[in-house]
Structures are given as C-alpha cells and as structure tokens.
Scaffold this active site. Structure first.
Site, PDB file in Angstrom:
ATOM      1  CD  GLU A  41      18.032  41.248  16.327  1.00  0.00           C
ATOM      2  OE1 GLU A  41      19.096  40.907  15.772  1.00  0.00           O
ATOM      3  OE2 GLU A  41      17.860  41.137  17.556  1.00  0.00           O
ATOM      4  CE1 TYR A  84      21.142  36.113  14.875  1.00  0.00           C
ATOM      5  CE2 TYR A  84      21.259  38.265  13.816  1.00  0.00           C
ATOM      6  CZ  TYR A  84      21.237  37.489  14.960  1.00  0.00           C
ATOM      7  OH  TYR A  84      21.278  38.076  16.175  1.00  0.00           O
ATOM      8  CG  ASP A 122      24.809  35.799  15.907  1.00  0.00           C
ATOM      9  OD1 ASP A 122      25.018  34.827  16.687  1.00  0.00           O
ATOM     10  OD2 ASP A 122      24.878  36.981  16.283  1.00  0.00           O
TER      11      ASP A 122
HETATM   12  N1  ADE Z   1      22.999  40.917  18.452  1.00  0.00           N
HETATM   13  C1  ADE Z   1      22.065  40.808  17.526  1.00  0.00           C
HETATM   14  N2  ADE Z   1      20.838  40.897  18.041  1.00  0.00           N
HETATM   15  C2  ADE Z   1      20.990  41.088  19.363  1.00  0.00           C
HETATM   16  C3  ADE Z   1      20.103  41.271  20.456  1.00  0.00           C
HETATM   17  N3  ADE Z   1      18.804  41.262  20.253  1.00  0.00           N
HETATM   18  N4  ADE Z   1      20.636  41.417  21.671  1.00  0.00           N
HETATM   19  C4  ADE Z   1      21.953  41.415  21.832  1.00  0.00           C
HETATM   20  N5  ADE Z   1      22.845  41.267  20.866  1.00  0.00           N
HETATM   21  C5  ADE Z   1      22.377  41.097  19.634  1.00  0.00           C
END
Ligand code: ADE
Length: 327
Positions: free
Chosen positions: A36, A115, A133
């Site tokens: 993340e 987020y 997000d």
């Molecule tokens: N963008 C941010 N976190 C994500 C996730 N866990 N899977 C796919 N896209 C993402």
C-alpha cells in the site's frame, strides 16, 4: 438493489475476476503495508517488480527495520516520491515493535494517511471500513452520482460487508483500474452497470466533477557535469529535501524560473560549456527544468562510468545522464 446485495455482487465478481497481484491473498500485514505504501501515487504495473524485489530482500518487518536506509533508498530508486522510502524505514522500526491493527491507530504513523490506513486495516485486519482513493471516488461517485471524496466515503461505508471488507475494497480498486476508467469506461462489461446511476442516466462524464487545476510552478536550475577520463562526478544528495539521500549530479539551487540567475547558479564555476538542451521533470508540486553544464574546472569526488555502473539514480538524474550518453 439492497446495499447487502450490491456488496455480494461485487464479491462474487471479485472471486471470479480479481487481478492476480502478488500482495493479494497473503494474509501478512507487513506485505499489505509495504504494497500500500508503494501503491501511493504509483501504478500496479510499476510497483509489482519493486514489491517483489523488496519481499525477496526483506521478508518481514524486522528485516526491513534492520536494513540500512541507504540500501532501501537504492532499491527504491526509480519508484519516485522518495520521502515514502524514508518514512517506510522509520515506520518499519515502529511496526516491528507494535503493529497497530486498526485504521485510527495506523493513521498515526509516518507516511500513512486516511486512505492507506483504511486500506491496511480492511485488507490485513478485516476492519469494516470504506477505502477511498481517487479511483474508488470515481467508481462509487458514478455508481451513486455523488461528488466529493468525503461524501463518497460516507455513502460507501454503509455498503461495506463486515465479513470481507478487504476484498470489497480491492474489488472497487480493480474496477477503477479496469472498466471504470476516467475516460471511455467500458460500462457494458461492468458488474455494477444495472444499478449505476450515472450510466443509466447518461451522466458518466459528470462524475467525478472536474476540478480546476492550477498550473504547477516552474523551477529552473543548472546541473553540473564534471568529467574525468570519460567518467562523470556523482554525489549523494543531502538527506533533507527532495530526493534526499539519493545519488545525482551536483545542481545549483532549484529556484522559481522567474528568480533564476545564471551567474548566481554558476557560482564559483569559471570554465564551462552550457549544453543546448534542457531536462524537464514534473514533481507533485512543481515542474523542474535542468540545464546541463559541462564543467572543465577540476573537482575531486566520486566519478562513475555512466554506461557501466551500479548506482541507482532517481528518474530525474537518469534523464540527465541519458541526455549525455546520446551524444
Ligand atoms: N491500489 C492501491 N492498493 C491496491 C490494491 N491493494 N490492489 C490493487 N490496486 C491498489
């Protein structure tokens, strides 16, 4: 359709069509946290090889906490937003002592905002919390014809299934990355299309509402190319400030274009040739134009062969070096 049925539909779709991503189904908060942080402002495609490299090198939070910051910065080179790498290291040290298991406590850590804290809490700890997000704001904003991240978050919260909040969040992320793209979404293929209000009322283009974008400030500077027997001088930038702790060629101070002064930028440098090219790079809060200057004055330091070295440069300096090797 009821909120419960919408969630069930999305989870069923997730089970059949979820993207196979290396941080999915891992049941490991360290891996969720690392992915993340990397995915902040960066696409899945760019992140994937970096994530795999980090996991291979630092398999758990203790290994990362004990790694020298320089090693982390080197492995991060090219991923951008380097303060993330410094925060990652500081955060690993705190997480290796105690890993908070809810969004409110995660959000108190460096580099973890609303987020990211909700994403980690939902995915790794199954906290039933909405994860919003920019992509999810668009997907849900269209589905419900709601504008504004906070309004979307409040509405989405009432749909979050308590048994699978992480899968639900990742399904919405997938829709944002696939069918529900900003331009030309493929609504006919979207599992939400029967109940998507924007789709069924021809209002897709109105969500999210366009924000007026202020133009980015323009900055200018010189970058200095000292050459010795075909090798180029590189230095480690000071830890504080943008690209702190990363390798690069020396630069004059990055100043607003209107304040740029050639004599001031050159400083003590007397013998030089200004290149007839500029390197442009856009950061989050400004755009930078670097003009390379070949310096004929001598200077001691770390010289590298730009066609054969194992330094890791941020993209800005890779652009500078690429412009030199094109000659
Ligand atoms: N963008 C941010 N976190 C994500 C996730 N866990 N899977 C796919 N896209 C993402």
């Amino acid at each position: 359709m009821s909120n419960h049925n919408t969630a069930a539909l999305l989870l069923e779709y997730f089970d059949k069509h979820k993207r196979a991503l290396p941080w999915r189904g891992v049941n490991d908060a360290y891996k969720t946290w690392l992915s993340e942080i990397m995915l902040q402002q960066t696409t899945v495609k760019t992140v994937t090889p970096y994530y795999e490299k980090f996991i291979a090198k630092w398999a758990d939070v203790h290994a990362l906490a004990n790694a020298p910051l320089d090693d982390i910065l080197r492995e991060w080179a090219g991923l951008g937003y380097y303060s993330r790498a410094r925060n990652l290291h500081a955060c690993a040290q705190s997480l290796s002592v105690h890993f908070p298991q809810n969004a409110a406590d995660l959000a108190k850590l460096k580099g973890i905002g609303a987020y990211t804290s909700s994403a980690i809490a939902a995915i790794a700890f199954h906290e039933p919390i909405a994860v919003v997000d920019g992509n999810v704001e668009r997907v849900w904003g269209r589905f419900r014809t709601i504008n504004g991240l906070e309004n979307v978050r409040r509405d989405l919260q009432t749909y979050v299934p308590h048994d699978r909040p992480g899968d639900f969040a990742e399904m919405l992320m997938d829709l944002g990355a696939t069918h529900c793209s900003p331009r030309n979404p493929t609504c006919a293929l979207c599992p939400l299309n029967a109940d998507c209000v924007a789709y069924n009322t021809g209002k897709i283009a109105e969500y999210p509402a366009k924000k007026l974008k202020k133009p980015l400030p323009e900055k200018r500077a010189l970058c200095f190319i000292y050459v010795n027997e075909g090798r180029v001088l590189v230095e480690t930038r000071p830890n504080k400030g943008l690209l702190g702790g990363m390798s690069g060629v020396p630069c004059s101070e990055w100043v607003l274009a209107a304040d740029f002064n050639m004599a001031e930028a050159l400083g003590e440098i007397k013998d030089y040739t200004i290149k007839n090219t500029v390197i442009r790079h856009v950061f989050t809060h400004f755009a930078l134009e670097l003009t390379p200057v070949i310096v004929h004055d001598k200077r001691a330091g770390r010289y590298i062969d730009i066609s054969d070295h194992n330094e890791a440069f941020p993209t800005l300096f890779n652009k500078v070096l690429a412009s030199l090797s094109l000659e």
